[in-house]
Design a protein around this motif. Structure first.
Motif, short mmCIF file in Angstrom:
data_model
loop_
_atom_site.label_atom_id
_atom_site.label_comp_id
_atom_site.label_asym_id
_atom_site.label_seq_id
_atom_site.Cartn_x
_atom_site.Cartn_y
_atom_site.Cartn_z
N GLY A 10 0.80 -1.23 0.00
CA GLY A 10 0.00 0.00 0.00
C GLY A 10 0.82 1.27 0.00
O GLY A 10 0.26 2.36 0.09
N MET A 11 2.15 1.14 -0.09
CA MET A 11 3.03 2.31 -0.11
C MET A 11 3.88 2.24 -1.37
O MET A 11 4.48 1.21 -1.66
CB MET A 11 3.92 2.36 1.13
CG MET A 11 3.17 2.48 2.44
SD MET A 11 4.31 2.62 3.85
CE MET A 11 3.13 2.66 5.21
N ARG A 12 3.96 3.36 -2.08
CA ARG A 12 4.67 3.34 -3.36
C ARG A 12 5.09 4.75 -3.73
O ARG A 12 4.31 5.70 -3.57
CB ARG A 12 3.76 2.76 -4.44
CG ARG A 12 4.38 2.59 -5.82
CD ARG A 12 3.32 2.07 -6.77
NE ARG A 12 3.79 1.94 -8.13
CZ ARG A 12 4.19 0.79 -8.69
NH1 ARG A 12 4.16 -0.32 -7.98
NH2 ARG A 12 4.59 0.74 -9.94
N LEU A 13 6.33 4.88 -4.20
CA LEU A 13 6.78 6.14 -4.76
C LEU A 13 6.74 6.04 -6.27
O LEU A 13 7.20 5.06 -6.86
CB LEU A 13 8.22 6.46 -4.32
CG LEU A 13 8.44 6.84 -2.87
CD1 LEU A 13 9.90 7.23 -2.64
CD2 LEU A 13 7.53 7.97 -2.42
N THR A 14 6.19 7.07 -6.91
CA THR A 14 6.11 7.12 -8.37
C THR A 14 6.89 8.33 -8.87
O THR A 14 6.70 9.45 -8.37
CB THR A 14 4.65 7.24 -8.83
OG1 THR A 14 3.91 6.10 -8.35
CG2 THR A 14 4.56 7.28 -10.34
N ALA A 15 7.78 8.10 -9.83
CA ALA A 15 8.59 9.17 -10.40
C ALA A 15 8.03 9.56 -11.76
O ALA A 15 7.67 8.70 -12.57
CB ALA A 15 10.03 8.71 -10.54
N SER A 66 16.23 13.46 10.80
CA SER A 66 17.53 14.02 11.15
C SER A 66 18.44 14.23 9.96
O SER A 66 19.46 14.91 10.07
CB SER A 66 18.24 13.08 12.14
OG SER A 66 17.50 12.94 13.34
N LEU A 67 18.11 13.63 8.81
CA LEU A 67 18.97 13.69 7.64
C LEU A 67 18.64 14.90 6.77
O LEU A 67 17.56 15.49 6.89
CB LEU A 67 18.82 12.42 6.81
CG LEU A 67 19.12 11.10 7.52
CD1 LEU A 67 18.80 9.92 6.60
CD2 LEU A 67 20.58 11.05 7.96
N THR A 68 19.56 15.24 5.89
CA THR A 68 19.31 16.33 4.94
C THR A 68 18.91 15.82 3.57
O THR A 68 18.14 16.47 2.86
CB THR A 68 20.56 17.21 4.78
OG1 THR A 68 21.66 16.41 4.29
CG2 THR A 68 20.96 17.83 6.12
N HIS A 69 19.43 14.65 3.16
CA HIS A 69 19.20 14.12 1.82
C HIS A 69 19.07 12.61 1.86
O HIS A 69 19.45 11.97 2.85
CB HIS A 69 20.36 14.50 0.88
CG HIS A 69 20.50 15.96 0.65
ND1 HIS A 69 21.16 16.79 1.55
CD2 HIS A 69 20.08 16.77 -0.37
CE1 HIS A 69 21.13 18.03 1.11
NE2 HIS A 69 20.49 18.05 -0.06
N ALA A 70 18.53 12.07 0.79
CA ALA A 70 18.39 10.61 0.70
C ALA A 70 18.42 10.17 -0.75
O ALA A 70 18.07 10.93 -1.67
CB ALA A 70 17.08 10.16 1.35
N LEU A 71 18.87 8.94 -0.93
CA LEU A 71 18.69 8.24 -2.20
C LEU A 71 17.48 7.34 -2.04
O LEU A 71 17.41 6.55 -1.09
CB LEU A 71 19.93 7.39 -2.53
CG LEU A 71 21.24 8.15 -2.72
CD1 LEU A 71 22.38 7.18 -3.00
CD2 LEU A 71 21.14 9.18 -3.84
N VAL A 72 16.51 7.47 -2.93
CA VAL A 72 15.28 6.70 -2.82
C VAL A 72 15.03 5.96 -4.13
O VAL A 72 15.39 6.44 -5.21
CB VAL A 72 14.07 7.59 -2.49
CG1 VAL A 72 14.29 8.35 -1.18
CG2 VAL A 72 13.76 8.57 -3.63
N THR A 73 14.44 4.79 -4.03
CA THR A 73 13.98 4.10 -5.22
C THR A 73 12.52 4.47 -5.46
O THR A 73 11.73 4.57 -4.52
CB THR A 73 14.11 2.57 -5.09
OG1 THR A 73 13.44 2.14 -3.89
CG2 THR A 73 15.57 2.16 -5.01
N ALA A 74 12.19 4.69 -6.73
CA ALA A 74 10.82 5.05 -7.10
C ALA A 74 10.49 4.36 -8.42
O ALA A 74 11.37 4.11 -9.26
CB ALA A 74 10.67 6.56 -7.23
N TRP A 75 9.22 4.07 -8.61
CA TRP A 75 8.77 3.37 -9.81
C TRP A 75 8.61 4.36 -10.95
O TRP A 75 7.90 5.35 -10.84
CB TRP A 75 7.45 2.66 -9.53
CG TRP A 75 7.61 1.51 -8.58
CD1 TRP A 75 7.47 1.54 -7.23
CD2 TRP A 75 7.97 0.17 -8.92
NE1 TRP A 75 7.73 0.29 -6.69
CE2 TRP A 75 8.03 -0.57 -7.71
CE3 TRP A 75 8.25 -0.49 -10.12
CZ2 TRP A 75 8.36 -1.92 -7.67
CZ3 TRP A 75 8.58 -1.84 -10.09
CH2 TRP A 75 8.62 -2.54 -8.88
N ILE A 76 9.29 4.04 -12.04
CA ILE A 76 9.18 4.85 -13.26
C ILE A 76 8.00 4.37 -14.09
O ILE A 76 7.29 5.16 -14.71
CB ILE A 76 10.49 4.78 -14.06
CG1 ILE A 76 11.64 5.36 -13.21
CG2 ILE A 76 10.38 5.53 -15.38
CD1 ILE A 76 13.00 5.16 -13.82
#
Length: 357
Positions: free
Chosen positions: A125-130, A151-161
């Motif tokens: 039920g959770m998904r990132l879409t690019a 606490s972080l400033t940046h992240a590398l994330v995987t997202a569905w193209i």
């Protein structure tokens, strides 16, 4: 180190070694940790140490990076859990540069002071879409298990193209279109390393590598074993109270048995880590090898937890704050290994193809 840590990690016990003496970079990192107040429990202070340390190790040989993680976990499990994803992100970005697919992150405000995470988990039920447009890439949706996002400033994330392809993207976590949740997180181990969802709403993103690069890159398998190096270092610290117990006048054969079992398990896990570091440095990542090493190390660490419970009884769990925290932290950290399901994946890979021995 603080007196609380000193109760468990005795000064006469050397840091766990993956075959060589500590390199100057690792030795310097551990020396700097001495001056960090509440190392491992103060997230901001430990992250500052991780940023200062990670830049030097991001392009170091793999065995050196694993040595840093193991040695850090030997001192404090939480500190290893904090630096591991930051170091993973820096090594991924360095790999992208070597592959000629480096991203320009200046538009995200990223620099040498940035604190990075790697958010690649998927959840029901959770998904990132690019999506891409003339203005660039944006990402929307929800990502689970985002450790330390607040606490972080940046992240590398995987997202569905699209329905079949994921890409890796760099994002800033400080924009108004990013909501970093603070829970739910009721953990007793690693209570300071909150892993909760983030919500993105048209968040600007910079692609790192092309579609599918993250999963197909040479160093993909290394990240999973990096976590195992931290498990191993944390479990090695349990040898200290076991050895102390075996030296007392009340020690019997059972105390020696528990010490011997854990020592043998740690030695076996060490051998697998060293073999993997050597293989990866020559032949690149192999997910089957990574799965084997993670399983070996996870089993060894679970053996250390079980033996220390049986050998030492309840006293240190209620009377030694450092030991109790280490046991709780390592127990939760090990759940990044999915037990029998991960072991079954090894069998599935062997059914599909020949063993890569």
């Amino acid at each position: 180190m603080s007196s609380e840590r000193g109760e468990t990690v005795a000064p006469d016990w050397p840091h766990p070694s993956l075959g060589n003496d500590l390199t100057p970079r690792v030795a310097a990192a551990l020396a700097a940790a001495i001056d960090v107040p509440d190392f491992g429990t103060d997230v901001d202070a430990t992250l500052a140490w991780a940023v200062a340390t990670g830049a030097d190790v991001a392009t170091a040989p793999l065995a050196e990076a694993w040595q840093l993680l193991a040695s850090t976990a030997f001192v404090d499990v939480g500190a290893a859990r904090i630096i591991e994803p930051h170091l993973d992100a820096l090594r991924i970005l360095a790999e992208a540069q070597r592959d000629g697919v480096a991203a320009d992150l200046s538009s995200l405000g990223a620099d040498e002071s940035s604190m990075w995470g790697v958010f690649a988990a998927e959840g029901s039920g959770m998904r990132l879409t690019a999506r891409t447009s003339p203005g660039g890439w944006t990402i929307s949706g929800t990502k689970p298990w985002c450790s330390l996002a607040t606490s972080l400033t940046h992240a590398l994330v995987t997202a569905w193209i699209d329905d079949d392809t994921r890409g890796l993207f760099a994002i800033s976590l400080r924009g108004p279109d990013v909501v970093c949740h603070e829970g739910p997180w009721h953990a007793r181990g690693l209570s300071q390393v909150v892993s909760a969802p983030i919500d993105l709403d048209g968040t600007r993103a910079v692609p790192v590598g092309g579609p599918g690069w993250y999963l197909s890159r040479r160093g993909f398998a290394e990240g999973g074993v990096s976590v195992a190096a931290a498990w191993w270092g944390a479990a090695c610290a349990l040898l200290v109270p076991l050895r102390h117990a075996a030296r007392t006048e009340r020690a019997d054969q059972i105390a020696l048995l528990h010490l011997g079992e854990v020592d043998a398990a740690m030695w076996s896990a060490r051998a697998s880590l060293m073999a993997a570091a050597e293989e990866f440095s020559h032949d690149g990542g192999d997910t089957l090898v990574a799965s084997r090493v993670r399983t070996i190390v996870a089993h060894a660490a679970e053996q250390a937890l079980r033996s220390s419970d049986h050998a030492l009884g309840p006293a240190p769990l209620v009377g030694d704050a450092a030991h109790a925290r280490r046991v709780a932290d390592l127990g939760l950290y090990l759940r990044q290994h999915h037990g029998e399901r991960d072991t079954a994946r090894i069998g599935r890979d062997l059914v599909r193809g020949p063993a890569s021995w």
